[in-house]
Design a protein around this motif. Structure first.
Motif, PDB file in Angstrom:
ATOM      1  N   SER A 126       0.829  -1.203   0.000  1.00 45.69           N
ATOM      2  CA  SER A 126       0.000   0.000   0.000  1.00 45.69           C
ATOM      3  C   SER A 126       0.868   1.259   0.000  1.00 45.69           C
ATOM      4  N   LEU A 127       2.030   1.166   0.639  1.00 45.48           N
ATOM      5  CA  LEU A 127       2.939   2.305   0.693  1.00 45.48           C
ATOM      6  C   LEU A 127       3.791   2.433  -0.567  1.00 45.48           C
ATOM      7  N   TYR A 128       3.863   1.358  -1.337  1.00 38.60           N
ATOM      8  CA  TYR A 128       4.695   1.368  -2.544  1.00 38.60           C
ATOM      9  C   TYR A 128       4.019   2.182  -3.648  1.00 38.60           C
ATOM     10  N   GLN A 129       4.776   3.098  -4.244  1.00 36.60           N
ATOM     11  CA  GLN A 129       4.225   3.996  -5.252  1.00 36.60           C
ATOM     12  C   GLN A 129       4.636   3.625  -6.678  1.00 36.60           C
ATOM     13  N   SER A 132       2.008  -1.006 -10.536  1.00 34.70           N
ATOM     14  CA  SER A 132       1.085  -1.970  -9.931  1.00 34.70           C
ATOM     15  C   SER A 132       1.406  -3.392 -10.347  1.00 34.70           C
ATOM     16  N   LYS A 135       3.437  -5.159  -7.779  1.00 35.76           N
ATOM     17  CA  LYS A 135       2.654  -5.631  -6.643  1.00 35.76           C
ATOM     18  C   LYS A 135       1.964  -6.955  -6.986  1.00 35.76           C
TER      19      LYS A 135
END
Length: 298
Positions: A126-129, A132, A135
């Motif tokens: 969730s913190l990874y920017q 996608s 993820k």
């Protein structure tokens, strides 16, 4: 007109699952991933044999959740995801081995560890920017993520896993099949449990990067579970486990090359199909054995 809608929808779905355009080119381009899959098949077959023998299917899932958390953390801070996966797996294996030597204790430790690892992984993602896709691949695997250096790491990991399991084969088999007698005979149960859990942690970490954290059971549990349906010999279970794991992972990769989906649905479908076939064969053998008819040995 209405009748054509399901047919069109099915055709579109089929075209996503199987796309054989430029298949030969992709096959050559991703040959490293195919070899990596073959290596993982060996790891899954060897480790999975003892997973089933020791009734540690639950442990695989618990370690996979922590492996996912470690990979997600390393992805967040910009370090190597495979290393993070390995760190998470080893930490989980050590915790399970240290806190849950007995089977009843290990299940409670794993039950507490699984949601913790999954929660941490979701937090880090969730913190990874970043992208996608990065993820998603941690959960479902990624066929194109394996390069030459990672293949070398997998081969080294496979050598370690197989060498250690072969070195402790006899005492570990004894401790797995008859733990009470083994303990009475002085077999170092705690040490063997710790060794196996660390080896299992390495196997899970190596598998996660290809098949993903959620579906690693299809490589480390299902092939061996299928093998146990058709034979009771530990050696034959090992041989069939390796064969089934190789068919599942290599076959899954070959099919994934022809589609647009992640590799996991292909691997899990093949693995489960093998399990169902073995269940039918096993039931047939047991039924005819009970009726007194001789069947060829497997």
């Amino acid at each position: 007109m209405t009748a054509l809608i399901p047919a069109v929808a099915f055709q579109e779905l089929f075209s996503r699952v199987f796309v054989f355009e430029r298949y030969g080119e992709l096959l050559d381009l991703l040959s490293t991933s195919i070899w990596a899959g073959a290596v993982l098949g060996l790891i899954g077959g060897f480790a999975g044999t003892f997973v089933m023998m020791r009734d540690h299917s639950f442990a695989v899932h618990g370690i996979a959740e922590m492996s996912f958390a470690g990979a997600a953390l390393f992805l967040l801070v910009g370090y190597d995801v495979v290393t993070g996966s390995l760190v998470g797996s080893i930490v989980a294996a050590l915790l399970i081995g240290a806190l849950g030597v007995r089977r009843s204790e290990s299940n409670s430790v794993i039950g507490a560890l699984m949601p913790f690892g999954l929660g941490l992984g979701i937090l880090f993602l969730s913190l990874y920017q970043g992208r996608s896709a990065n993820k998603f691949s941690l959960l479902t695997g990624q066929i194109v993520s394996v390069d030459a250096s990672q293949l070398t790491e997998m081969i080294l990991g496979a050598v370690i896993v197989i060498a250690v399991l072969l070195a402790v084969w006899r005492p570990l088999t004894f401790a797995s099949l008859d733990p009470e007698v083994a303990r009475a005979k002085g077999v170092p149960m705690g040490l063997l449990s710790m060794i196996f859990m660390v080896v299992l942690g390495i196997a899970v970490a190596l598998s996660v990067q290809v098949v993903g954290a959620l579906l690693v059971l299809s490589l480390l549990v299902t092939p061996s579970a299928a093998a146990q349906q058709i034979t009771a010999s530990p050696l034959k279970v090992l041989i069939f486990s390796v064969i089934f794991a190789e068919i599942s992972i290599v076959g899954g990769i070959m099919l994934a090359l022809a589609g647009t989906l992640p590799i996991s649905p292909y691997v899990t479908s093949i693995s489960f199909a093998i399990y169902l076939v073995c269940r039918v064969i096993g039931r047939y053998k047991r039924r005819h054995s009970a009726s007194g008819r001789a069947l060829p040995a497997v």
